[in-house]
Design an enzyme around this catalytic site. Sequence first.
Site, PDB file in Angstrom:
ATOM      1  N   LYS A 134      11.723  48.314   3.119  1.00  9.99           N
ATOM      2  CA  LYS A 134      12.551  49.516   2.511  1.00  9.99           C
ATOM      3  C   LYS A 134      11.642  50.225   1.770  1.00  9.99           C
ATOM      4  CE  LYS A 134      16.923  49.678   1.653  1.00  9.99           C
ATOM      5  NZ  LYS A 134      17.896  49.264   2.735  1.00  9.99           N
TER       6      LYS A 134
HETATM    7  N1  GLU Z   1      19.694  51.239   5.087  1.00 15.81           N
HETATM    8  C1  GLU Z   1      20.348  50.488   5.989  1.00 15.81           C
HETATM    9  C2  GLU Z   1      20.640  49.201   5.651  1.00 15.81           C
HETATM   10  O1  GLU Z   1      20.657  48.785   4.484  1.00 15.81           O
HETATM   11  C3  GLU Z   1      19.929  50.732   7.594  1.00 15.81           C
HETATM   12  C4  GLU Z   1      18.449  50.458   7.698  1.00 15.81           C
HETATM   13  C5  GLU Z   1      18.066  50.735   9.021  1.00 15.81           C
HETATM   14  O2  GLU Z   1      18.816  51.122   9.988  1.00 15.81           O
HETATM   15  O3  GLU Z   1      16.954  50.497   9.510  1.00 15.81           O
HETATM   16  O4  GLU Z   1      20.952  48.256   6.667  1.00 15.81           O
END
Ligand code: GLU
Length: 421
Positions: free
Chosen positions: A111
């Site tokens: 993240k």
């Molecule tokens: N930000 C989204 C989540 O928390 C998508 C992450 C992604 O598609 O890599 O799942």
Amino acid sequence: MQTLTLEQETNPWEAQAARFDFAAKKLNLDQGIWKVLRYPARELIVHIPVGMDDGSIEVFTGYRVQHSVARGPAKGGIRYSPDVSLDEVRALASWMTWKCAVVNIPFGGAKGGVICDPKKMSQGELERMTRRYTAELIEFLGPEKDVPAPDMGTDEQTMAWIMDTYSMHMRQTVTAVVTGKPVNIGGSRGRKEATGRGVSVVCDEAMKHLGMSIDGCRVIIQGFGNVGSNSAKLLAQKGYTVTGIAEYDGALYNADGIDIHALIQHRQKTGTITGFTEAEAVDKHELLTYNCEILIPAATENVITSKNADRIRCKILCEGANGPTTTVADDILADKRVFIIPDILANAGGVTTSYFEWVQDRMGYFWTEDEVNQRLDNIMKESFCDVVNYARNHNVNNRIAAYMLAIDRVAYTTKQRGIYA
Ligand code: GLU
């Protein structure tokens, strides 16, 4: 009940670690693997100078945490928000590892986040900040290393800038370095709606599982961003009655159901859900405690805490957001027999279609929207079934079942690969 201060209760890293420890203990996880999986593999902090529109220079702090690359490249969104912290990004990175493992796609977890207020920045400032953030992380990103995606405060345009910046450095167009891009530059059809679509599929499955009928099923949604608005739209299309919507600046209620299409148009015109005359304006905190069959927190962490959990009156809590429920609230909801569809399952539709986008980019061959949606629906249905069966077989709640299933899968791969020590 555990005795925690509100600050401890709402620390997302502590919340993640508490669930992880509980599930790892239940699994009888080997002590060494326990330590390996408990902490992120890599944490990067960058201070990004950005030329602002008024000629001044501002320095923003950004993070990228790669929790695990055991099952594949690190994967996870980038968040722009004033509340971003290293502990939050750490928690979100770990949740990505567990989420990808729950839906059994070949990614680890990561993240990113930048402390900023995107609502107060111009497009030019956001573009320069995004490009410099990408440049600072250049050697850590890549289709086989770490693949970002949108999260709160970022969107398709942000992903297009990241893709372009990375490509300029590589001297070739590398579409697979990010997902959630616009469709004409390597994005996948269906990606934008995917998290909301996944939410609607697991709601359907929970309704079947509990023997409930969609007819007359009342849904309240907190958050009307990408996840909340698409969940609302798809659930309304399927025949659910969306009676309440809460946003950061106000909330709406209509016992007969809110016309979601009209509300989306109203928001497009005015920039807010407030002032929509076909529903009653209500208190955004109180709305969560209204009677309903399904409650969907689809905004941010720590929405259901020791302060309001005893007043929650839904039968199903479907977590469209990451970490909306604290561990203390979990215990209270368990006493009230609320059926929880945990975040690492409920909102996994986004990263699942991100996986499809990554696959399509690497093949250079793109699927129709129906193909994408069909594949997504199948994975969400199978994963729901896996979690619910796991919970039954091991006599644990759905959240712990999802963690155990995920940790078991990652631990298995980690042992198989062996520790390079
Ligand atoms: N930000 C989204 C989540 O928390 C998508 C992450 C992604 O598609 O890599 O799942």
